[in-house]
Design a protein around this motif. Structure first.
Motif, PDB file in Angstrom:
ATOM      1  N   GLN A 133       0.826  -1.212   0.000  1.00 11.20           N
ATOM      2  CA  GLN A 133       0.000   0.000   0.000  1.00 11.20           C
ATOM      3  C   GLN A 133       0.856   1.255   0.000  1.00 11.20           C
ATOM      4  N   ARG A 134       1.992   1.209   0.682  1.00 10.80           N
ATOM      5  CA  ARG A 134       2.839   2.407   0.788  1.00 10.80           C
ATOM      6  C   ARG A 134       3.352   2.835  -0.576  1.00 10.80           C
ATOM      7  N   ILE A 135       3.962   1.911  -1.285  1.00  6.26           N
ATOM      8  CA  ILE A 135       4.504   2.253  -2.602  1.00  6.26           C
ATOM      9  C   ILE A 135       3.373   2.528  -3.587  1.00  6.26           C
ATOM     10  N   GLY A 136       2.235   1.830  -3.411  1.00  9.15           N
ATOM     11  CA  GLY A 136       1.084   2.059  -4.291  1.00  9.15           C
ATOM     12  C   GLY A 136       0.548   3.475  -4.158  1.00  9.15           C
ATOM     13  N   LYS A 137       0.395   3.956  -2.931  1.00  7.79           N
ATOM     14  CA  LYS A 137      -0.093   5.317  -2.709  1.00  7.79           C
ATOM     15  C   LYS A 137       0.918   6.343  -3.220  1.00  7.79           C
ATOM     16  N   HIS A 138       2.189   6.053  -2.975  1.00  4.74           N
ATOM     17  CA  HIS A 138       3.245   6.965  -3.424  1.00  4.74           C
ATOM     18  C   HIS A 138       3.209   7.165  -4.937  1.00  4.74           C
ATOM     19  N   LEU A 139       3.168   6.061  -5.677  1.00  4.18           N
ATOM     20  CA  LEU A 139       3.155   6.152  -7.140  1.00  4.18           C
ATOM     21  C   LEU A 139       1.862   6.766  -7.655  1.00  4.18           C
ATOM     22  N   PHE A 140       0.745   6.398  -7.024  1.00  2.00           N
ATOM     23  CA  PHE A 140      -0.550   6.896  -7.490  1.00  2.00           C
ATOM     24  C   PHE A 140      -0.646   8.410  -7.343  1.00  2.00           C
ATOM     25  N   VAL A 141      -0.216   8.931  -6.204  1.00  2.00           N
ATOM     26  CA  VAL A 141      -0.287  10.379  -5.985  1.00  2.00           C
ATOM     27  C   VAL A 141       0.579  11.116  -7.004  1.00  2.00           C
ATOM     28  N   LYS A 142       1.796  10.652  -7.230  1.00  2.00           N
ATOM     29  CA  LYS A 142       2.697  11.309  -8.186  1.00  2.00           C
ATOM     30  C   LYS A 142       2.116  11.301  -9.600  1.00  2.00           C
ATOM     31  N   LYS A 143       1.688  10.124 -10.043  1.00  2.00           N
ATOM     32  CA  LYS A 143       1.193   9.992 -11.417  1.00  2.00           C
ATOM     33  C   LYS A 143      -0.132  10.731 -11.606  1.00  2.00           C
ATOM     34  N   LEU A 144      -1.030  10.659 -10.623  1.00  2.00           N
ATOM     35  CA  LEU A 144      -2.329  11.309 -10.757  1.00  2.00           C
ATOM     36  C   LEU A 144      -2.179  12.831 -10.774  1.00  2.00           C
ATOM     37  N   HIS A 145      -1.315  13.345  -9.925  1.00  2.00           N
ATOM     38  CA  HIS A 145      -1.097  14.783  -9.898  1.00  2.00           C
ATOM     39  C   HIS A 145      -0.582  15.290 -11.246  1.00  2.00           C
ATOM     40  N   LYS A 146       0.329  14.544 -11.842  1.00  2.00           N
ATOM     41  CA  LYS A 146       0.879  14.930 -13.145  1.00  2.00           C
ATOM     42  C   LYS A 146      -0.182  14.879 -14.238  1.00  2.00           C
ATOM     43  N   ARG A 147      -0.968  13.794 -14.255  1.00  2.00           N
ATOM     44  CA  ARG A 147      -2.001  13.641 -15.281  1.00  2.00           C
ATOM     45  C   ARG A 147      -3.099  14.681 -15.134  1.00  2.00           C
ATOM     46  N   TYR A 148      -3.477  15.005 -13.899  1.00  2.00           N
ATOM     47  CA  TYR A 148      -4.502  16.034 -13.679  1.00  2.00           C
ATOM     48  C   TYR A 148      -4.002  17.407 -14.160  1.00  2.00           C
ATOM     49  N   GLN A 149      -2.731  17.691 -13.938  1.00  2.00           N
ATOM     50  CA  GLN A 149      -2.176  18.962 -14.413  1.00  2.00           C
ATOM     51  C   GLN A 149      -2.208  19.022 -15.933  1.00  2.00           C
ATOM     52  N   GLN A 150      -1.864  17.906 -16.588  1.00  2.00           N
ATOM     53  CA  GLN A 150      -1.873  17.873 -18.042  1.00  2.00           C
ATOM     54  C   GLN A 150      -3.287  18.026 -18.594  1.00  2.00           C
ATOM     55  N   ALA A 151      -4.273  17.480 -17.897  1.00  3.56           N
ATOM     56  CA  ALA A 151      -5.653  17.524 -18.372  1.00  3.56           C
ATOM     57  C   ALA A 151      -6.399  18.764 -17.889  1.00  3.56           C
ATOM     58  N   GLY A 152      -5.776  19.586 -17.065  1.00  2.00           N
ATOM     59  CA  GLY A 152      -6.432  20.789 -16.570  1.00  2.00           C
ATOM     60  C   GLY A 152      -7.448  20.516 -15.491  1.00  2.00           C
TER      61      GLY A 152
END
Length: 337
Positions: free
Chosen positions: A301-320
């Motif tokens: 769960q630790r590494i899963g949350k870490h990767l998810f937050v990083k990737k989701l934040h980047k994708r949300y920024q790209q999609a506005g």
């Protein structure tokens, strides 16, 4: 002196053959078995450690005793001593083999072993071998067994806590509530991987490498969560909120795509279990939803949350897509006299 030449020669021969057998033949056979990956060979050779030397030496002494000019009663006594030493060494080898193969079997069936089972099996073989040894040299074992039975009652009363931990350990293993390798969280707040279950206590290794020692009787009566039961795989949940002007269809699609990417990195064997989100709240500043995705075990769960937050934040920024945060307006009133 001439009569003692042959016995001395037999003793020296036993020592020489023992050294040769231990240093050369035994090591070469061990190396050959290791290269061929013969099942159980490591346990067998570990159990036989130092035994070829001892057996050759005992054989040399036995030959020397038989050929020596000694009185019959002395020869008989020395032969009994050699027999006792040989039977005890064989008992020790069988005890080692039993413990080793019990560990191997439990490791293959359950994943990791508990030393309690192997130690009990080893002790049982040693006790049985000792009784057979005593019977072989002419000592009646019935009175000994009777005495041990009566004495066992007194010992049992004196060692109630120890016996409680011993039987609690068996209960934990046989009931399959826990086994070594499981990740557990105690009602006291401590959590970690179970590394061993001994005759007295259970050891739990925390993520910080600290070791928690819990008496078996305490663990058997405690309230704890086993994150490896009924299976190791668990569902990771993440709460997220997006602004009210977001396209929720787009939010769902991007979020699920990111979750799939994370699963592909940390749990590719579980990608058949599609991650999903559920919108559930119109919050004060955002529309809130929860993501659900499977990971291999609790610790992932630790590494899963870490990767998810990083990737989701980047994708949300790209999609506005914005993740709002609370905003408060502060009005300051200036009262002029």
């Amino acid at each position: 002196m001439i009569d003692w030449i042959l016995p001395l020669a037999l003793i020296i021969s036993g020592l020489l053959f023992g050294v040769i057998g231990e240093k050369f033949i035994f090591k070469r056979l061990k190396l050959f078995a290791s290269k061929k990956n013969i099942p159980g060979s490591e346990i067998i050779f570990k159990s036989l450690q130092r035994m070829p030397f001892i057996w050759f030496v005992l054989a040399g002494f036995l030959g020397a005793i038989i050929s020596a000019p000694l009185k019959p009663d002395i020869i008989n006594l020395l032969q009994k001593i050699i027999t006792v030493a040989f039977l005890f060494s064989v008992t020790l080898v069988l005890a080692r083999l039993t413990a080793g193969f019990v560990i191997l079997y439990t490791h293959r069936t359950e994943g990791v072993t508990a030393s309690l089972i192997s130690n009990v099996a080893k002790t049982a073989v040693l006790v049985l071998g000792t009784l057979i040894l005593l019977q072989t040299v002419g000592i009646q074992i019935t009175p000994i067994v009777t005495t041990l039975g009566i004495g066992g009652i007194a010992v049992g009363l004196a060692l109630q806590d120890t016996l409680a931990n011993l039987f609690s350990g068996f209960y934990l293993i046989l009931s399959k509530q826990v086994k070594t390798g499981d990740y557990v969280k105690l009602d006291s707040g401590h959590e970690g991987y179970i590394t061993d279950i001994t005759w007295r206590n259970t050891t739990i290794k925390e993520f910080s490498n600290n070791v928690i020692i819990v008496p078996n009787s305490k663990l058997a009566s405690a309230i704890f969560t086993n994150y490896h039961l009924p299976v190791k795989e668990i569902t990771l949940t993440m709460n997220v909120g997006v602004s009210y002007d977001s396209d929720l269809e787009q939010v769902e699609r991007i979020t699920v795509e990111v979750a799939k990417e994370v699963m592909q990195e940390i749990a590719p064997e579980l990608t058949a279990n599609e991650p999903y989100i559920r919108f559930h709240t119109f919050g004060d500043f955002s529309i809130d939803f929860t993501l659900y995705m499977r990971v291999s075990e609790y610790f992932d769960q630790r590494i899963g949350k870490h990767l998810f937050v990083k990737k989701l934040h980047k994708r949300y920024q790209q999609a506005g897509i914005s993740i709002p945060f609370p905003v408060r307006d502060v009005y300051v009133q200036n009262n002029n006299d």
